[in-house]
Design an enzyme around this catalytic site. Structure first.
Site, mmCIF file in Angstrom:
data_model
loop_
_atom_site.group_PDB
_atom_site.id
_atom_site.type_symbol
_atom_site.label_atom_id
_atom_site.label_comp_id
_atom_site.label_asym_id
_atom_site.label_seq_id
_atom_site.Cartn_x
_atom_site.Cartn_y
_atom_site.Cartn_z
ATOM 1 N N ASP A 54 -8.885 3.163 -3.633
ATOM 2 C CA ASP A 54 -9.954 3.105 -2.631
ATOM 3 C C ASP A 54 -11.252 3.719 -3.136
ATOM 4 O O ASP A 54 -11.687 4.777 -2.677
ATOM 5 C CB ASP A 54 -9.511 3.863 -1.378
ATOM 6 C CG ASP A 54 -8.243 3.278 -0.779
ATOM 7 O OD1 ASP A 54 -7.891 2.134 -1.127
ATOM 8 O OD2 ASP A 54 -7.619 3.960 0.045
ATOM 9 N N ASP B 254 0.828 -1.213 0.000
ATOM 10 C CA ASP B 254 0.000 0.000 0.000
ATOM 11 C C ASP B 254 0.867 1.270 0.000
ATOM 12 O O ASP B 254 2.053 1.236 0.270
ATOM 13 C CB ASP B 254 -0.894 -0.038 1.250
ATOM 14 C CG ASP B 254 -2.163 0.810 1.091
ATOM 15 O OD1 ASP B 254 -2.385 1.360 -0.006
ATOM 16 O OD2 ASP B 254 -2.931 0.901 2.061
ATOM 17 N N GLU C 14 2.433 7.348 -1.843
ATOM 18 C CA GLU C 14 2.069 8.677 -2.388
ATOM 19 C C GLU C 14 2.376 9.826 -1.441
ATOM 20 O O GLU C 14 2.178 10.988 -1.802
ATOM 21 C CB GLU C 14 0.554 8.735 -2.671
ATOM 22 C CG GLU C 14 -0.001 7.608 -3.481
ATOM 23 C CD GLU C 14 -0.387 6.433 -2.605
ATOM 24 O OE1 GLU C 14 -0.022 6.445 -1.412
ATOM 25 O OE2 GLU C 14 -1.030 5.511 -3.107
#
Lengths: 668, 668
Positions: A458, A390, A393
């Site tokens: 998401d 995950d 960013e």
């Protein structure tokens, strides 16, 4: 490709098409000076620029040698151009340190369409809009007219907009049959709003601009992936069935696995993102960011993994490149000096929403190795065969010091690739490439080689165009144009905020699309207790068993697509024009896709639908569920739940598989 | 003021302060080329600019003559500078037609504060923000975090932001004791975000920049209004009582007048905005934009006006510079060719929300005269003594042709002044200046002379900071700094949308502030039936009678303030620093005001308050309602409904009036 050059002018042609041009009247390059203002809140960025100077450059000198042309633009820039039949590279040399803004114009025509800029969730064809290239949270809602977006903006600065993406890339593919890549990880903004040119803005003078052409889009994809690298094949075990996303500790997770198997849903793996423990925040259930298995929640996990492996089921976990400051690994990393710091050397902690983490400095080779070792030891080492890799960013840009000495404004977009590489090397050095799959939402130029599988991020748990089911189709098509041809998404979406909750219908519509992707995986979402879960509903489990079975029946076909992606860079999910280049309509379709050469999927992405409008290019199509034949054009078909419009080519060598599916599961 | 100049450098000083500076390192002027995109929807504008070039200008030549200095900036601009003790003017001559963007830097220091830019509703001190100068609807909500703003944005593009205003002006006052005015009606953006300079952006090379200084703010206001002109005095009759905003035809309107009088509320005038008829739209009740009295709704209006005049009550109406395309006057104007047209000569109709209007071309002297005649004949001619001179902000900029031949981008900001002038001349030529009052929300540089009274526009019916009661205080202070020292607002606000409705408390808090302004007027709002109205509530009428009586008791004092505004340009509502220049805190207060020299008002602008925090500069203050004495500083006072914090100077020559008010209406 061909260049034409004289004292004042320069042109680059792809066939008859002029792709680049510089003249006194139409300058190709503008440079200038800007002062950016970057405000980050939990991965959401507000970026503004104060451009104090911008001016066009004059071509002042041309030097031709055997294999290069050097264009001198005043005292600011020298462009060294090499050009052969299919490839043109322009290397830039900056002569004036003051310049920190660069605008490059690419000749365009009104009819041209462009695709790419990484994984774009709202618009596949980029014409008519500008696309900032900056990896970030993708936004909750992503549409300023929706209530969820507004509330997210007000409460968390998190609403986002059409261009926000975890995976931006300064690369686009033009229907003039070329791709153009800007070799820079600086902030960029690709502007496709003008009829006669595209303007590429980069917040530095880039090292290189690369333009490569091909006669077909398939060939172009091969060239793109020859340059950026190709995703490896997926392990064979993924085709065994569904990956179930469950959590809550040994009892609950494995109990739900048993329940799922009991209902005859084929399971390839169990994905417990909370293998490392959990923490509860106002956003919902979050994880313990300390990447070892949690001995209370998952006692004897290595043994448990062996047990389920024996039944042909894999275990998947979760890792990201941050470490929470109350965890064990943080303590170790801090002692070793492996975290990025503030300018004064003090700790730099990133707010992830009611908890704070250190940024493992992936530009420090020792820190990079250390984090690889963490993955090797605590994840791969206990038999975990896959994970969500995950984030990536969130590299902040204010007052953060990195080992590389480079500006965080340059490293920010580079971070997802470093993070992908870290995972890749951990797997490869463990000898497990091809056996293991990790899936990432963040990306950048170079992710192609290092990322075994994308996931679409998401989404909101709804049918909205910009943040729901539909958006992952657009995401798959645009990522595919970049050479990232393996992707998938959370079945049913993830983000449930402000009373937006997942329905059974949404879950099932999403699942019936997912069977036509290379990887089927569920997610309980950020608020499992208040959202629809498949395991709570017997009817859904019955339906899901059927959908997963179709997925496994398709496996011989799907595998060939995944192999083709690994060998040639042809994405598994393809825009219609990729195989129907002469079909003008095909270029505007962003919510249907070809699932390889032989299938066309038109997912139902709105609620309460019983039939669906589909566009088919001219070909011999057979409706998967009814066997009815079509020859192309605009049609309307029945589309009851479980029967998302899907078609195969009559002459496909896999026709027997498709017929078998129809016999078993078609409309009787 | 003093200038210093040599071959490469230029500086302008006000005393010791450097106000302008040009050097190679710190250029004073940037010029460039931009392409604007202007999208108007019902007076709400979305304006973006694509700046393709921007570069600093070098000072290449200096020519000094007896009374001027000519600065030559390359081949682009010549600046002709005149400077004396208090005034510096810079006249610009543009030498390169291509230039359509102009940025002018004014030297600043960190502590400096700036005020003005027209009537600003959100921020009095302009430092830290930029202020686009473009007359428009002010926005509904004006705060992106509120539900009303979001819904307005989504449904009508109408939410607005902090800088939207009906009355912008490219002029500011600096605490370095000067004002600066840019003589241009082009789109502009004044940027006060930088510590060391202000940057004034104008979408043309302006004719002139004018800087004038003074030792005191009072003197500065005199100079500002010497230049722009001064508002005339208000007619004496306004001090007789309240102007009641009622509508619905003869029976209802005059019935409500009788009811109001019956409850002992003193009435100066009855304002029937629907004297011309009405139309119902989804926004609420709108008017019939055909500026004659409506013979069915108001039969025999001229006679009726005479009747109420005999009782000492005036009649007020409503006019704006558009004519609805199904009305009689439109027909006449169209025959005469008095409307602006499209480029091809066809009708240009503006969408005002479910009805369409022609734009009377005020740049056509004949059309201008015709519209004056309409006001003279149909309004003044039937005995109307006042009106809302609404709108002026909607001149569209796309494909509209004006008689003057000028670009609508230049005429747009000029329109409110033309409209003010039209009203002014109609009144003046009818010999009624001083007897009549019209009130306007739109304005621009020059409104000072032509506008008898401002009103603060269409606030939301709430206590929000950016669009409710509080915002009109900021609006009055900033307009006052521009020399528009007479203003007032709709008591209780106007805009009720998305279930936002006026409460009794809001109405009364607003009314208790309005008694300390030169003009007290109610408005039923856009949705009269669902919002609180004073005449529906006996208790409110009792309270209102008291407030209006205080207003009339204050009249001898208020009149001197209005006279001072007419004679010297000192606004009626003044920021605290205007009389307390050495009080550093006074410069940051935007929700208190001096009502002339002798009163300080601190309106309660939040709901459900019983006491209120007040800042008082050092002076001898007496609390109006209790007689308690204060000597300055931060205090908290009781502030029950009807007793908004108000103070007077102990040694005021009007002290007996204030004492009389306390005796009659103070806290017993």
């Amino acid at each position: 490709m061909q260049i034409k050059v004289n004292d004042n002018e320069f042109q680059l042609f792809v066939g008859e098409k002029r792709i680049l041009e510089h003249s006194k009247e139409r300058p190709m390059i503008y440079v200038g000076v800007g002062q950016e203002d970057v405000d980050m809140y939990r991965g959401n960025f507000k970026i503004t620029d104060y451009v104090t100077e911008r001016f066009p450059l004059k071509l002042t000198d041309v030097i031709q040698t055997a294999d290069t042309v050097r264009l001198c633009f005043e005292s600011y820039i020298i462009a060294k151009i090499k050009c052969d039949e299919n490839l043109c590279t322009i290397d830039f040399e900056q002569k004036d340190d003051r310049i920190n803004r660069f605008w490059f114009r690419v000749a365009a025509d009104k009819e041209e369409k462009c695709y790419g800029c990484g994984e774009q969730m709202s618009y596949f064809n980029l014409r008519g809009r500008n696309f900032p290239i900056w990896t970030s949270e993708p936004g909750v809602g992503r549409d300023k007219t929706t209530y969820v977006t507004w509330r997210s903006d007000v409460e968390n600065k998190a609403g986002g907009d059409y261009y926000n993406t975890n995976y931006p890339q300064p690369t686009f593919v033009s229907t003039n049959k070329y791709y153009l890549h800007v070799d820079s990880t600086a902030y960029a903004d690709f502007d496709f709003r003008n009829d006669s040119f595209h303007e590429l803005q980069i917040w530095e003078v880039p090292k290189q601009i690369r333009i490569e052409c091909a006669d077909t889009y398939l060939k172009l994809l091969e060239r793109i992936t020859t340059y950026f690298g190709r995703q490896p094949k997926l392990p064979d075990w993924v085709y065994n069935g569904l990956i179930i996303g469950v959590q809550g500790g040994n009892e609950r997770s494995f109990g739900l696995l048993d329940k799922t198997l009991d209902r005859n849903i084929k399971v390839a793996g169990i994905w417990c993102q909370d293998w490392c423990g959990k923490r509860v925040t106002s956003f919902g259930k979050r994880l313990q960011w300390d990447w070892k298995y949690h001995k209370e929640m998952y006692p004897d996990l290595p043994k448990k993994i062996k047990e389920i492996n024996a039944k042909g089921i894999k275990f998947l976990g979760y890792v990201n490149p941050y470490l929470v400051n109350d965890g064990e690994l943080y303590k170790e990393g801090k002692e070793k000096g492996y975290f990025a710091t503030k300018a004064d050397g003090s700790d730099y902690l990133v707010d992830f929403g009611e908890f704070y983490c250190g940024v493992v400095d992936l530009t420090n080779p020792e820190a990079f190795e250390w984090f690889k070792d963490i993955i090797k030891e605590y994840t791969l080492g206990i038999g975990i065969d896959g994970w969500m890799a995950d984030f990536g960013e969130y590299l902040p840009t204010d007052d953060i010091c990195l080992y590389s000495g480079k500006s965080p404004m340059i490293e920010h977009n580079h971070w997802p690739v470093l993070w992908a590489k870290c995972n890749y090397e951990a797997v490869k050095e463990s000898g497990k490439l091809g056996d293991v799959v990790y899936f990432m939402r963040a990306g950048g130029a170079g992710s192609q080689k290092y990322c075994t599988l994308l996931w679409a991020g998401d989404q909101s748990v709804d049918f909205t165009i910009h943040d729901g089911l539909a958006s992952v189709i657009c995401g798959a098509l645009s990522a595919g144009m970049m050479g990232c041809g393996l992707t998938h998404s959370d079945i049913g979406g993830y983000t449930s905020l402000f009373d937006n909750t997942r329905t059974k219908e949404l879950f099932l519509r999403w699942a019936e699309m997912a069977m036509f992707t290379p990887f089927m995986r569920t997610h309980e979402g950020n608020r499992p207790d208040t959202n629809f879960q498949y395991y709570d509903d017997e009817d859904t489990m019955e339906r899901l068993a059927r959908l997963v079975d179709v997925y496994t029946m398709l496996a011989p076909y799907t595998k060939t697509l995944v192999e083709e992606n690994a060998d040639s860079g042809h994405p598994v999910q393809r825009p219609l024009f990729m195989h129907y280049e002469s079909d003008a309509k095909a270029y505007d379709i962003q919510y249907e896709y070809l699932f390889g050469r032989d299938m066309l999927i038109a997912p139902v992405y709105e609620q309460d639908k019983h039939e669906w409008d589909v566009y088919l290019p001219q070909d011999e199509w057979v409706h998967l569920w009814t066997g009815e034949e079509y020859h192309g054009g605009e049609i309307t078909v029945s589309a009851e739940l479980g029967y998302t419009p899907a078609f195969y080519r009559k002459n496909s060598e896999f026709a027997d598989i498709f017929e078998e599916i129809r016999e078993k599961y078609g409309v009787k």
